[in-house]
Design a protein around this motif. Structure first.
Motif, PDB file in Angstrom:
ATOM      1  N   ARG A 241     -91.599 -17.955 -40.289  1.00  0.00           N
ATOM      2  CA  ARG A 241     -91.907 -16.819 -40.874  1.00  0.00           C
ATOM      3  C   ARG A 241     -92.181 -16.379 -39.647  1.00  0.00           C
ATOM      4  O   ARG A 241     -91.701 -14.731 -38.777  1.00  0.00           O
ATOM      5  CB  ARG A 241     -93.356 -17.040 -41.745  1.00  0.00           C
ATOM      6  CG  ARG A 241     -92.750 -15.055 -42.150  1.00  0.00           C
ATOM      7  CD  ARG A 241     -94.048 -15.381 -43.139  1.00  0.00           C
ATOM      8  NE  ARG A 241     -93.290 -16.224 -44.185  1.00  0.00           N
ATOM      9  CZ  ARG A 241     -93.454 -15.222 -45.780  1.00  0.00           C
ATOM     10  NH1 ARG A 241     -92.871 -14.324 -45.624  1.00  0.00           N
ATOM     11  NH2 ARG A 241     -92.234 -15.662 -46.275  1.00  0.00           N
ATOM     12  N   ARG A 242     -93.243 -16.889 -38.807  1.00  0.00           N
ATOM     13  CA  ARG A 242     -93.899 -17.037 -37.604  1.00  0.00           C
ATOM     14  C   ARG A 242     -92.321 -16.437 -36.099  1.00  0.00           C
ATOM     15  O   ARG A 242     -92.875 -15.320 -36.173  1.00  0.00           O
ATOM     16  CB  ARG A 242     -94.994 -17.116 -37.334  1.00  0.00           C
ATOM     17  CG  ARG A 242     -95.729 -16.395 -36.404  1.00  0.00           C
ATOM     18  CD  ARG A 242     -96.771 -16.698 -35.959  1.00  0.00           C
ATOM     19  NE  ARG A 242     -97.504 -17.767 -36.774  1.00  0.00           N
ATOM     20  CZ  ARG A 242     -97.981 -19.627 -37.071  1.00  0.00           C
ATOM     21  NH1 ARG A 242     -98.031 -20.068 -36.860  1.00  0.00           N
ATOM     22  NH2 ARG A 242     -98.431 -19.393 -38.241  1.00  0.00           N
TER      23      ARG A 242
ATOM     24  N   LEU B 191     -90.510 -13.381 -38.109  1.00  0.00           N
ATOM     25  CA  LEU B 191     -90.358 -12.343 -36.835  1.00  0.00           C
ATOM     26  C   LEU B 191     -90.830 -11.829 -35.969  1.00  0.00           C
ATOM     27  O   LEU B 191     -90.307 -10.715 -35.274  1.00  0.00           O
ATOM     28  CB  LEU B 191     -92.081 -12.557 -37.719  1.00  0.00           C
ATOM     29  CG  LEU B 191     -91.927 -11.733 -39.267  1.00  0.00           C
ATOM     30  CD1 LEU B 191     -93.253 -12.101 -39.697  1.00  0.00           C
ATOM     31  CD2 LEU B 191     -91.757 -10.677 -39.726  1.00  0.00           C
ATOM     32  N   ASN B 192     -91.250 -12.793 -34.675  1.00  0.00           N
ATOM     33  CA  ASN B 192     -91.063 -13.077 -33.420  1.00  0.00           C
ATOM     34  C   ASN B 192     -89.425 -12.260 -32.629  1.00  0.00           C
ATOM     35  O   ASN B 192     -89.651 -11.538 -32.075  1.00  0.00           O
ATOM     36  CB  ASN B 192     -91.728 -13.949 -33.039  1.00  0.00           C
ATOM     37  CG  ASN B 192     -93.445 -14.041 -32.554  1.00  0.00           C
ATOM     38  OD1 ASN B 192     -93.624 -13.483 -32.882  1.00  0.00           O
ATOM     39  ND2 ASN B 192     -93.308 -15.484 -32.544  1.00  0.00           N
TER      40      ASN B 192
ATOM     41  N   LEU C 287     -87.468 -10.899 -34.636  1.00  0.00           N
ATOM     42  CA  LEU C 287     -87.358  -9.515 -35.133  1.00  0.00           C
ATOM     43  C   LEU C 287     -88.175  -8.502 -34.198  1.00  0.00           C
ATOM     44  O   LEU C 287     -87.870  -7.153 -33.980  1.00  0.00           O
ATOM     45  CB  LEU C 287     -88.036  -9.477 -36.841  1.00  0.00           C
ATOM     46  CG  LEU C 287     -87.699  -8.417 -37.571  1.00  0.00           C
ATOM     47  CD1 LEU C 287     -85.890  -9.018 -38.096  1.00  0.00           C
ATOM     48  CD2 LEU C 287     -88.167  -8.254 -39.230  1.00  0.00           C
ATOM     49  N   GLN C 288     -89.351  -8.407 -34.135  1.00  0.00           N
ATOM     50  CA  GLN C 288     -89.611  -7.943 -32.966  1.00  0.00           C
ATOM     51  C   GLN C 288     -89.320  -7.702 -31.980  1.00  0.00           C
ATOM     52  O   GLN C 288     -89.184  -6.566 -30.966  1.00  0.00           O
ATOM     53  CB  GLN C 288     -91.084  -8.440 -32.762  1.00  0.00           C
ATOM     54  CG  GLN C 288     -91.936  -8.128 -34.215  1.00  0.00           C
ATOM     55  CD  GLN C 288     -93.634  -7.436 -33.034  1.00  0.00           C
ATOM     56  OE1 GLN C 288     -93.581  -8.184 -32.449  1.00  0.00           O
ATOM     57  NE2 GLN C 288     -93.792  -6.211 -33.212  1.00  0.00           N
TER      58      GLN C 288
ATOM     59  N   PRO D 151     -94.163  -6.079 -38.082  1.00  0.00           N
ATOM     60  CA  PRO D 151     -93.684  -7.052 -38.829  1.00  0.00           C
ATOM     61  C   PRO D 151     -94.555  -7.040 -40.213  1.00  0.00           C
ATOM     62  O   PRO D 151     -94.377  -7.231 -41.198  1.00  0.00           O
ATOM     63  CB  PRO D 151     -93.655  -8.233 -38.491  1.00  0.00           C
ATOM     64  CG  PRO D 151     -94.343  -7.446 -36.619  1.00  0.00           C
ATOM     65  CD  PRO D 151     -94.235  -6.133 -36.943  1.00  0.00           C
TER      66      PRO D 151
ATOM     67  N   ILE E   2     -93.408  -5.120 -43.536  1.00  0.00           N
ATOM     68  CA  ILE E   2     -91.663  -5.774 -43.867  1.00  0.00           C
ATOM     69  C   ILE E   2     -92.952  -5.890 -45.707  1.00  0.00           C
ATOM     70  O   ILE E   2     -93.344  -7.240 -45.717  1.00  0.00           O
ATOM     71  CB  ILE E   2     -91.522  -6.781 -42.967  1.00  0.00           C
ATOM     72  CG1 ILE E   2     -90.780  -5.835 -41.563  1.00  0.00           C
ATOM     73  CG2 ILE E   2     -90.251  -7.480 -43.986  1.00  0.00           C
ATOM     74  CD1 ILE E   2     -90.655  -7.389 -41.261  1.00  0.00           C
TER      75      ILE E   2
ATOM     76  N   PRO F 291     -91.864  -8.949 -48.003  1.00  0.00           N
ATOM     77  CA  PRO F 291     -90.755 -10.062 -47.558  1.00  0.00           C
ATOM     78  C   PRO F 291     -90.055 -10.230 -48.555  1.00  0.00           C
ATOM     79  O   PRO F 291     -89.457 -11.144 -48.543  1.00  0.00           O
ATOM     80  CB  PRO F 291     -92.019 -11.018 -47.799  1.00  0.00           C
ATOM     81  CG  PRO F 291     -92.895 -10.719 -48.440  1.00  0.00           C
ATOM     82  CD  PRO F 291     -92.872  -8.376 -47.939  1.00  0.00           C
TER      83      PRO F 291
ATOM     84  N   LEU G 292     -83.579  -6.630 -46.029  1.00  0.00           N
ATOM     85  CA  LEU G 292     -84.559  -7.484 -44.685  1.00  0.00           C
ATOM     86  C   LEU G 292     -84.030  -6.149 -43.949  1.00  0.00           C
ATOM     87  O   LEU G 292     -84.387  -5.322 -42.858  1.00  0.00           O
ATOM     88  CB  LEU G 292     -84.050  -8.217 -43.913  1.00  0.00           C
ATOM     89  CG  LEU G 292     -84.939  -8.924 -42.939  1.00  0.00           C
ATOM     90  CD1 LEU G 292     -85.973  -7.928 -43.481  1.00  0.00           C
ATOM     91  CD2 LEU G 292     -84.307 -10.371 -42.367  1.00  0.00           C
TER      92      LEU G 292
ATOM     93  N   THR H 156     -85.230  -2.582 -41.722  1.00  0.00           N
ATOM     94  CA  THR H 156     -85.308  -2.840 -40.304  1.00  0.00           C
ATOM     95  C   THR H 156     -84.120  -1.869 -39.884  1.00  0.00           C
ATOM     96  O   THR H 156     -84.584  -2.009 -38.347  1.00  0.00           O
ATOM     97  CB  THR H 156     -85.601  -3.950 -40.089  1.00  0.00           C
ATOM     98  OG1 THR H 156     -84.903  -4.767 -40.368  1.00  0.00           O
ATOM     99  CG2 THR H 156     -86.931  -5.017 -40.494  1.00  0.00           C
TER     100      THR H 156
ATOM    101  N   LEU I 105     -86.700 -10.976 -45.944  1.00  0.00           N
ATOM    102  CA  LEU I 105     -87.069 -12.512 -45.084  1.00  0.00           C
ATOM    103  C   LEU I 105     -88.046 -13.384 -46.172  1.00  0.00           C
ATOM    104  O   LEU I 105     -87.510 -14.750 -45.361  1.00  0.00           O
ATOM    105  CB  LEU I 105     -88.471 -11.334 -45.177  1.00  0.00           C
ATOM    106  CG  LEU I 105     -89.516 -11.605 -43.726  1.00  0.00           C
ATOM    107  CD1 LEU I 105     -89.050 -12.869 -42.265  1.00  0.00           C
ATOM    108  CD2 LEU I 105     -90.755 -11.598 -43.520  1.00  0.00           C
TER     109      LEU I 105
END
Lengths: 434, 90
Positions: free
Chosen positions: B7-8, B11-12, B14-15, B23, B26, B28, B32, B36, B69
């Motif tokens: 997940r991390r 999300l990274n 995605l950033q 993040p 969002i 989940p 998605l 976004t 997500l």
């Protein structure tokens, strides 16, 4: 002696801010070199020089906002026998085995970066795209940092500089974490965040204030261009529906064979068909200037890219008609990435001979574009969606795209426009031949 | 690698694609791409990042299973553990 002037990077630009000089007096430049970074209302743009020579004098300081056409520097053209020849690009020596990804090699050649001088950060020390980008960061040509007596000209990427300006961050107080100490976007944002955390009353610049300014400027730039378009250009509009089932079937099969980085989007096929059709209908590819049509010097496809945070920009894929579908996909991905971050070049903003606006799969069914002056036509693709389709007495559900043409009636007529759209349709029914 | 790590990582990525999105904001379980405002190019870049960072090659035919997500994390984590157990039994 020739003049290097503030370029017009689009019909909507009246002024530009010189963000940074990439050269200093005495430097030799060759045609196509990036000599300055200019901030339009829309983006920080790397500006190329159109003549080889030696920089005699810089007339405008970094930070100055000047009208388009203002002389920024004087350049003594090369050509006298006394001047040493322009350095030629060194061909890769056969003995030297530098590990680099194919994309990195291409980029290195584009940016004139010597692979032999770069430390790779990829697997096994291979050089990857990011390394080239770091090495090609404009600031990297600056002189080595001087001792702290006077604030040394920090190496900083154009994007980072813009963000620093927006957030009122003093870049001389930031230690860069990028290659060669270059200050990156992340460094600036960290510095801004640290300042906010400090809650010092002295750092009274409201950080949210500049963003609306940027937003307002962007809207004004777009307003100027579209107002001129609607004032001057007698638009006519045509629309057609195109059956995309063959194109998408071909695309799915092609993508099954391709690793993720090589996958194609439908947009690549639409651009390819458009570029090919323009070859047969040159009256849509060019400019209306001085009361007449001037054909483009190639098919340079402007692609409307929406910017996150608002606004849009339409840089060009140069010589799109000579590119394969895969090459167009690569060029499109690269252009979108650079439009949204940094590193669009001036020629990419001024060379488009035709524009395509593609709403993609989350858009509406139909888009009618506004012609970008002095171009004479714009093509709009809506989203590809399943729709009822009648053919040979049968009704079926098929993926369909609505294509629209907005064209300048001074330069062409609806009959030719219809044939142009029909040609795009014909090409998309034979995707394997695109 | 746990589902939280997956997940991390997502999300990274995605950033990088949508820097203006927080993040934490969002949902989940929401769509998605709607949440976004990702176009097909952004989504391809996300799939590319998943491929690069986590070594999972998502075929186009599975894109529909990455719609939220949570679904994306579950799909990727599942594919990763499948690869591991294959390697173990080999």
């Amino acid at each position: 002696m020739s003049d290097f002037r503030m370029p017009s990077l689009g019909a909507d630009m009246t002024h530009g801010t010189l963000l940074e000089w990439m050269v200093k007096p005495g430097d030799q430049v060759k045609r196509g070199d990036i000599v300055a970074v200019v901030d339009t209302e829309k983006a920080a743009i790397q500006v190329e020089v159109f003549e080889s020579g030696v920089v005699e004098e810089l007339l405008v300081d970094a930070g100055a906002k000047v009208p388009v056409g203002t002389v920024l520097a004087r350049i003594e053209p090369l050509g006298t026998p006394l001047v040493p020849p322009t350095p030629v690009e060194r061909p890769p020596s056969p003995g030297a085995r530098v590990k680099a990804s194919p994309a990195a090699r291409v980029l290195a050649q584009e940016r004139g970066v010597d692979l032999g001088t770069i430390h790779g950060t990829g697997p096994d020390g291979a050089i990857v795209r990011e390394d080239i980008e770091a090495a090609a960061v404009p600031g990297a040509v600056a002189a080595p940092a001087a001792p702290a007596a006077e604030p040394a000209p920090s190496k900083i990427s154009p994007l980072a500089r813009r963000i620093a300006d927006d957030l009122h961050v003093d870049v001389t107080r930031i230690r860069g974490s990028g290659s060669g100490g270059t200050i990156t976007k992340a460094d600036v944002e960290r510095a801004a965040a640290a300042r906010e955390r400090a809650v010092e009353p002295s750092a009274a610049q409201p950080p949210e204030a500049p963003t609306p300014d940027r937003h307002v400027a962007m809207r004004q730039a777009i307003a100027a261009a579209v107002s001129r378009s609607k004032r001057e250009i007698p638009h006519y509009y045509l629309g057609a529906r195109i059956d995309m089932s063959r194109a998408l079937t071909w695309l799915e099969a092609a993508n099954r064979e391709r690793p993720v980085p090589d996958r194609l989007l439908p947009a690549a096929l639409l651009l390819k068909a458009t570029a090919s059709a323009l070859g047969k209908f040159p009256e849509f590819n060019g400019f209306w200037v001085d009361g007449g049509f001037r054909p483009g010097d190639g098919v340079h496809l402007g692609v409307a890219v929406f910017l996150r945070g608002g606004g849009l920009i339409a840089p060009a894929i140069m010589h799109a008609d000579g590119k394969t579908v895969s090459e167009l996909m690569t060029a499109l991905a690269d252009l979108v990435r650079r439009a949204r971050s940094e590193g669009l070049r001036g020629t990419e903003l001024t060379s488009a001979t035709f524009t395509v606006t593609n709403l993609g799969d989350r858009g509406t069914d139909t888009v009618f574009g506004v012609i970008y002056p002095p171009q004479v036509a714009i093509l709009g693709f809506g989203r590809i969606a399943e729709q009822p389709w009648a053919e040979e007495g049968m009704l079926a559900a098929r993926p369909v795209v609505h294509v629209s043409l907005a064209a300048d009636h001074r330069a062409s007529d609806g009959h030719r426009g219809s044939l142009f759209l029909a040609e795009i349709d014909r090409l998309l029914q034979r995707p394997e031949d695109l | 690698m746990t589902a939280d790590d997956v997940r991390r990582t997502i999300l990274n990525a995605l950033q990088t694609i949508a820097p203006e999105i927080d993040p934490a904001s969002i949902d989940p379980s929401a769509d998605l791409r709607d949440a976004t405002d990702m176009d097909s190019m952004d989504f391809l870049n996300l799939v590319l990042a998943v491929n690069k960072e986590l070594g999972v090659d998502v075929p186009e035919s599975d894109y529909g299973r990455l719609n939220t997500l949570d679904h994306m994390v579950a799909y990727v984590a599942n594919r990763m553990s499948a690869t591991h157990s294959e390697a173990d039994s080999a």
